[in-house]
Design a protein around this motif. Structure first.
Motif, PDB file in Angstrom:
ATOM      1  N   MET A 222       8.808   4.817   1.507  1.00  0.00           N
ATOM      2  CA  MET A 222       7.463   4.880   2.069  1.00  0.00           C
ATOM      3  C   MET A 222       6.541   3.882   1.380  1.00  0.00           C
ATOM      4  O   MET A 222       5.754   3.190   2.034  1.00  0.00           O
ATOM      5  N   LEU A 223       6.658   3.789   0.054  1.00  0.00           N
ATOM      6  CA  LEU A 223       5.808   2.837  -0.666  1.00  0.00           C
ATOM      7  C   LEU A 223       6.178   1.410  -0.326  1.00  0.00           C
ATOM      8  O   LEU A 223       5.314   0.537  -0.227  1.00  0.00           O
ATOM      9  N   VAL A 224       7.471   1.139  -0.145  1.00  0.00           N
ATOM     10  CA  VAL A 224       7.896  -0.207   0.242  1.00  0.00           C
ATOM     11  C   VAL A 224       7.278  -0.574   1.586  1.00  0.00           C
ATOM     12  O   VAL A 224       6.745  -1.681   1.764  1.00  0.00           O
ATOM     13  N   TYR A 225       7.332   0.353   2.552  1.00  0.00           N
ATOM     14  CA  TYR A 225       6.761   0.076   3.873  1.00  0.00           C
ATOM     15  C   TYR A 225       5.248  -0.172   3.779  1.00  0.00           C
ATOM     16  O   TYR A 225       4.735  -1.165   4.316  1.00  0.00           O
ATOM     17  N   LEU A 226       4.536   0.711   3.088  1.00  0.00           N
ATOM     18  CA  LEU A 226       3.079   0.585   3.005  1.00  0.00           C
ATOM     19  C   LEU A 226       2.675  -0.681   2.258  1.00  0.00           C
ATOM     20  O   LEU A 226       1.702  -1.351   2.626  1.00  0.00           O
ATOM     21  N   ASP A 227       3.426  -1.018   1.206  1.00  0.00           N
ATOM     22  CA  ASP A 227       3.069  -2.194   0.420  1.00  0.00           C
ATOM     23  C   ASP A 227       3.366  -3.484   1.189  1.00  0.00           C
ATOM     24  O   ASP A 227       2.548  -4.404   1.201  1.00  0.00           O
ATOM     25  N   ARG A 228       4.521  -3.568   1.830  1.00  0.00           N
ATOM     26  CA  ARG A 228       4.854  -4.775   2.572  1.00  0.00           C
ATOM     27  C   ARG A 228       3.911  -4.992   3.747  1.00  0.00           C
ATOM     28  O   ARG A 228       3.644  -6.135   4.138  1.00  0.00           O
ATOM     29  N   ALA A 229       3.424  -3.909   4.328  1.00  0.00           N
ATOM     30  CA  ALA A 229       2.475  -4.011   5.436  1.00  0.00           C
ATOM     31  C   ALA A 229       1.046  -4.240   4.946  1.00  0.00           C
ATOM     32  O   ALA A 229       0.116  -4.277   5.769  1.00  0.00           O
ATOM     33  N   LYS A 230       0.873  -4.384   3.632  1.00  0.00           N
ATOM     34  CA  LYS A 230      -0.439  -4.626   3.007  1.00  0.00           C
ATOM     35  C   LYS A 230      -1.441  -3.541   3.378  1.00  0.00           C
ATOM     36  O   LYS A 230      -2.617  -3.810   3.675  1.00  0.00           O
ATOM     37  N   LEU A 231      -0.980  -2.291   3.334  1.00  0.00           N
ATOM     38  CA  LEU A 231      -1.827  -1.165   3.716  1.00  0.00           C
ATOM     39  C   LEU A 231      -2.458  -0.466   2.514  1.00  0.00           C
ATOM     40  O   LEU A 231      -3.334   0.368   2.686  1.00  0.00           O
ATOM     41  N   ILE A 232      -2.022  -0.805   1.302  1.00  0.00           N
ATOM     42  CA  ILE A 232      -2.604  -0.200   0.095  1.00  0.00           C
ATOM     43  C   ILE A 232      -3.444  -1.240  -0.623  1.00  0.00           C
ATOM     44  O   ILE A 232      -2.913  -2.226  -1.139  1.00  0.00           O
ATOM     45  N   ASP A 233      -4.762  -1.035  -0.634  1.00  0.00           N
ATOM     46  CA  ASP A 233      -5.629  -1.928  -1.408  1.00  0.00           C
ATOM     47  C   ASP A 233      -5.460  -1.669  -2.899  1.00  0.00           C
ATOM     48  O   ASP A 233      -5.281  -2.585  -3.694  1.00  0.00           O
ATOM     49  N   SER A 234      -5.571  -0.405  -3.282  1.00  0.00           N
ATOM     50  CA  SER A 234      -5.383   0.008  -4.675  1.00  0.00           C
ATOM     51  C   SER A 234      -4.946   1.463  -4.680  1.00  0.00           C
ATOM     52  O   SER A 234      -5.216   2.207  -3.735  1.00  0.00           O
ATOM     53  N   ILE A 235      -4.286   1.837  -5.758  1.00  0.00           N
ATOM     54  CA  ILE A 235      -4.035   3.250  -6.028  1.00  0.00           C
ATOM     55  C   ILE A 235      -4.824   3.605  -7.282  1.00  0.00           C
ATOM     56  O   ILE A 235      -4.678   2.956  -8.319  1.00  0.00           O
ATOM     57  N   VAL A 236      -5.686   4.605  -7.152  1.00  0.00           N
ATOM     58  CA  VAL A 236      -6.540   5.018  -8.261  1.00  0.00           C
ATOM     59  C   VAL A 236      -6.186   6.451  -8.625  1.00  0.00           C
ATOM     60  O   VAL A 236      -6.222   7.343  -7.775  1.00  0.00           O
TER      61      VAL A 236
END
Length: 507
Positions: A222-236
């Motif tokens: 899930m993190l790979v998908y969200l990160d490759r799609a540039k959907l996570i600006d930051s995790i706080v």
């Protein structure tokens, strides 16, 4: 255990061997700290030393550790639980991805994900307006610059800005639902998810201890998908999550940064006069974040001394609320003491979490309250002026708190010896009303008072501690009621001679 583990863990899913070993060490510390302390206490009660040469093998938290070689073995029940946890989360992630792909409700775009903020900070007087204002105008850059924020919360909160703020139990799932993969994206996710399944099981066969990272690997795809799609600006995250930063926060070639926001500084270890050993909480040594946000430069230095990596920004008090832009008047005909306590938990609760010498026990905290009331009575007799005592809890009472302490608070309220300030009141406004802020060591409100120029003091009512804390221009330390009385008298004299203290305007 860390030394023995070095070089024995296979690299997998793009994660380096060292990153996985580091996370295993953190997870073992997270699982084992409290049980290990309880085991130490059991040996101590029997007059034994757990580290004595004869006690080579120690068992705790479903593991056994050879204290000489560092060899760590996982028990069958913990292994079974860890693998079961992996499958539960792996299936949950798969189901969420499938539902999101089938529903296809459009794309909301990237967001910043925020974890670990307490409900009392998110919602005040039935609204999130105060929290939203802090995020927009406060000093935490990944929050103030975020186009959208998905905030972890189990509370129902209707946002005042629904286009920008959202409160959900599972932020990662919410972000995927809002940006569901198409057919190609879902197939890519499925391949990655199945790869994570196979890699985890193969690694567990080679190194059973790696099973404790089951939840981390379950979320990898899930993190790979969200990160490759540039959907996570930051995790706080906040220091509520100090003991665990999942492996995917160290995702290979990730596009986002992981930030930790320290909303409290009460983590520097207490040092007792009769046992002057400084024992840092072990979990802090294992923390892995890209950027930290803290209150003071001294605390930043403390984190660096523990080996906490990444940038550290010093931004002043972090309270999820801003100072009120209003005038606060103090009365000349009375002295106001503002006290901040630490509500004690019951002894059995403290021992369950490894606090065998718990400074914040009911006896000490009762002594703290009675000591302040004693000083109030003495000041009134000496000055002829009324002394008002205001008490603010950090949060409301719960069943784990000590009943004797709660009864004392109610007794002092009923006899009007103290007044209670709502735990969700604006702390800046509260402190600006005070002539002197009295705080249990080493709770953070003294640093709020210091930033506002209000005199404050750590009050060790039982005179047990060596004063070790971040110094400030307006911060003092009082060991026992006589020293607190001296500090209060000095504050009263200064206030009477300085007309500028009659009116303070918040920034």
């Amino acid at each position: 255990m860390e030394k023995r583990l070095a070089g024995t863990v296979p690299a997998m899913l793009g994660y380096r061997t060292h990153a996985i070993e580091r996370r295993i060490a953190q997870r073992v510390a997270d699982l084992g700290l409290f049980p290990f302390v309880r085991e130490c206490a059991r040996h101590h009660a029997l007059g034994q030393d757990i580290l004595a040469p004869g006690n080579q093998l120690v068992r705790f938290a479903g593991m056994s550790v050879d204290l000489q070689s560092g060899r760590t073995q996982i028990g069958f029940l913990l292994l079974l639980h860890s693998v079961g946890e992996f499958f539960a989360h792996w299936l949950h992630v798969a189901a969420q991805a499938m539902v999101a792909s089938l529903q296809r409700k459009g794309r909301k775009g990237a967001a910043t994900l925020l974890f670990g903020v307490g409900g009392e900070s998110l919602k005040a007087e039935g609204s999130d307006a105060r929290f939203v204002e802090y995020c927009e105008r406060g000093p935490i850059v990944p929050l103030s610059c975020a186009p959208r924020l998905i905030v972890q919360s189990t509370l129902y909160i209707r946002p005042v800005q629904p286009d920008r703020f959202e409160y959900v139990r599972f932020p990662l799932f919410a972000l995927m639902r809002q940006n569901a993969p198409g057919l190609a994206g879902f197939l890519g996710f499925s391949v990655c998810h199945l790869h994570a399944l196979g890699a985890y099981l193969f690694a567990v066969v080679r190194c059973p201890l790696i099973s404790v990272l089951g939840r981390d690997f379950a979320y990898h795809a899930m993190l790979v998908y969200l990160d490759r799609a540039k959907l996570i600006d930051s995790i706080v995250i906040t220091n509520s999550n100090y003991s665990a930063q999942p492996l995917w926060m160290d995702l290979p070639k990730k596009r986002f940064q992981a930030h930790m926001v320290w909303y409290s500084q009460n983590t520097i270890p207490l040092v007792y006069a009769d046992d002057p050993a400084k024992s840092d909480v072990p979990n802090y040594r294992h923390m892995r974040v890209d950027v930290s946000w803290v209150w003071t430069a001294e605390y930043a230095d403390y984190l660096r001394s523990l080996g906490v990596p990444g940038e550290i920004h010093v931004v002043g008090p972090i309270l999820w609320q801003l100072p009120p832009a209003i005038d606060v008047r103090r009365r000349r005909d009375q002295l106001t003491l503002m006290i901040f306590d630490v509500t004690p938990v019951r002894d059995e609760v403290a021992e369950r979490i490894g606090l065998f010498r718990n400074y914040y026990n009911a006896s000490n905290m009762i002594g703290f309250l009675r000591g302040v009331v004693k000083v109030k009575d003495e000041l009134e007799q000496r000055s002829g002026k009324k002394v008002q005592v205001l008490l603010k809890h950090k949060r409301g009472f719960n069943p784990g708190h000590d009943l004797d302490y709660i009864n004392l608070v109610e007794e002092l309220l009923s006899t009007e010896q103290i007044e209670l300030i709502s735990f969700d009141a604006n702390i800046y406004f509260t402190i600006l009303q005070a002539d002197l802020v009295v705080v249990v060591p080493y709770s953070s409100p003294v640093y709020v008072a210091d930033s506002l120029g209000v005199p404050s003091v750590f009050f060790d009512a039982v005179s047990e501690l060596v004063p070790i804390y971040d110094k400030g221009l307006h911060i003092g330390f009082a060991s026992g009621t006589d020293e607190l009385l001296h500090v209060a008298q000095k504050t009263m004299t200064i206030n009477e001679n300085d007309k500028n203290l009659l009116r303070v305007r918040a920034c």
